[in-house]
Design a protein around this motif. Sequence first.
Motif, short mmCIF file in Angstrom:
data_model
loop_
_atom_site.label_atom_id
_atom_site.label_comp_id
_atom_site.label_asym_id
_atom_site.label_seq_id
_atom_site.Cartn_x
_atom_site.Cartn_y
_atom_site.Cartn_z
N SER A 151 -1.18 -54.34 -54.94
CA SER A 151 -0.29 -53.23 -54.63
C SER A 151 0.43 -52.83 -55.91
CB SER A 151 0.72 -53.63 -53.55
OG SER A 151 1.71 -52.63 -53.39
N GLY A 204 -2.28 -41.23 -57.36
CA GLY A 204 -2.42 -42.66 -57.11
C GLY A 204 -2.16 -43.44 -58.37
N ASP A 258 -7.13 -49.76 -46.90
CA ASP A 258 -5.75 -49.83 -47.37
C ASP A 258 -4.81 -49.79 -46.16
OD1 ASP A 258 -7.07 -49.61 -49.75
OD2 ASP A 258 -5.91 -47.91 -50.51
N CYS A 297 -4.42 -46.50 -55.87
CA CYS A 297 -3.47 -47.27 -55.06
C CYS A 297 -2.18 -46.48 -54.89
CB CYS A 297 -3.18 -48.62 -55.71
SG CYS A 297 -4.65 -49.68 -55.90
N ARG A 298 -1.41 -46.81 -53.86
CA ARG A 298 -0.15 -46.10 -53.63
C ARG A 298 0.95 -47.09 -53.27
NH1 ARG A 298 -2.36 -42.86 -48.28
NH2 ARG A 298 -3.88 -44.45 -47.71
N ASP A 347 -5.36 -59.30 -52.44
CA ASP A 347 -4.64 -58.09 -52.06
C ASP A 347 -3.78 -57.64 -53.23
OD1 ASP A 347 -5.72 -58.06 -49.53
OD2 ASP A 347 -4.02 -59.07 -48.59
N PRO A 407 -5.44 -41.66 -53.80
CA PRO A 407 -5.56 -42.53 -52.62
C PRO A 407 -6.59 -41.98 -51.63
CG PRO A 407 -3.26 -42.15 -53.15
CD PRO A 407 -4.04 -41.21 -54.01
N TRP A 465 1.71 -49.64 -50.02
CA TRP A 465 0.44 -49.94 -49.38
C TRP A 465 -0.23 -51.12 -50.09
CZ3 TRP A 465 -2.10 -46.92 -45.43
CH2 TRP A 465 -1.34 -45.84 -44.98
N THR A 482 -4.02 -52.89 -50.99
CA THR A 482 -5.46 -52.69 -51.12
C THR A 482 -6.13 -54.05 -51.25
OG1 THR A 482 -5.21 -50.54 -52.19
CG2 THR A 482 -7.30 -51.68 -52.51
N CYS A 542 -13.63 -52.08 -53.09
CA CYS A 542 -12.47 -51.89 -52.23
C CYS A 542 -12.64 -50.61 -51.44
CB CYS A 542 -11.16 -51.90 -53.03
SG CYS A 542 -11.12 -50.85 -54.46
#
Length: 366
Positions: A242, A172, A284, A218-219, A240, A133, A222, A224, A191
């Motif tokens: 996630s 991530g 993010d 990604c996490r 979006d 991340p 959250w 993105t 992104c």
Amino acid sequence: ADIDAVTGPDGRVRVEVARGDRVEILVHPPAGDEPLVGVRQAVTVGEEPALAPVVRLPAGRWLTGTVTDAGGRGVAGAAVHWGREGATKPEWRDDVLVGRDALTRTDAGGRFRLAVLPGACSVRAHGPTLGHPPVAAQVPGSTTTLFAHHVARIDVPAAGDLPPLALGLPAGAAVTGTVAEAAGANAFLLCSGRGSPVRPYASVALPVRDGRFAVPGCRAGWVTRVYLLDPVAKVGGVVDVSPDAPVSPVRLAPCGTVRVRVVGPDGAPAAGREVTVSLLVARDRRPGEPTVSDPQPTDWFDAANYPARRTTDAAGVAELTALVPGAEYRIAVSSGTAKAAVGTFTIEPGRTLVLPDVVPTEGETP
């Protein structure tokens, strides 16, 4: 042009440049046991037969440490660089070499050694992949945001102990998705925070292959925001994603266009004015949090439609094409040595937005 040269045993180097050139000299210290810090020096070449500036490398301190993954194992090949917290110039103009110009890599055990100057500084670690991340930080001396996978702020003493740093890279997840119609070979996505150690303030283009894409780093918990674009077919979209939910197929729509006309105070067309159009890439965020965005000029990532920045034609008009539908763009017009803000606009699919005439004022800033 870039010219690489290596000093001889006496510390001298010779390169030939054209008279009248303004030359920027970047001097990187040689490998060794002395913690020398590289410097940047600007020189204007005059009519003299030879120019022999003396460049002095300041002595710093060795900063050591280890970059580890989420399991505590050393990460080989991670990039580490540093920046001065009290800098008054952007890192790419600083008098000492910092940021991308002072980069080192970790060894097989994740260990690094970096020469830094005493004082407040930040140390940034980038994993060897984009699978971690991103962390945002402002570049001292500028309004630019940089991204890394770990940012540590420390105060380096002029003498005494300097304990090793432990820079951990959180794990991530890669979120995958598809587009409803198979995208062409030219499609890519952008992104926030997915960049490189040498351009940590720019989003890198990630591929869309056979209509499939993956968003690294990604996490959970959250969101993105992903910007998809095929600059040749001129279709795109925003979605979006996630790790918390599957991604529905994304339907790409025709890109939008913005037409801007620049005139002088007398209403006459202003030809040759540079127009900057920047995609506002959202960082993010957690669901429900306000959106924070960073501008990415289109000529940074879309060479098909923006091999260079647009300028107004003889009628004072510039058409800004291939803009991602659903995305926000910031537009500015050059006014001498400054830029005049035009505004921020959300792009509608397949539509041309015609803006009111812009009358820039010399010295006006965005």
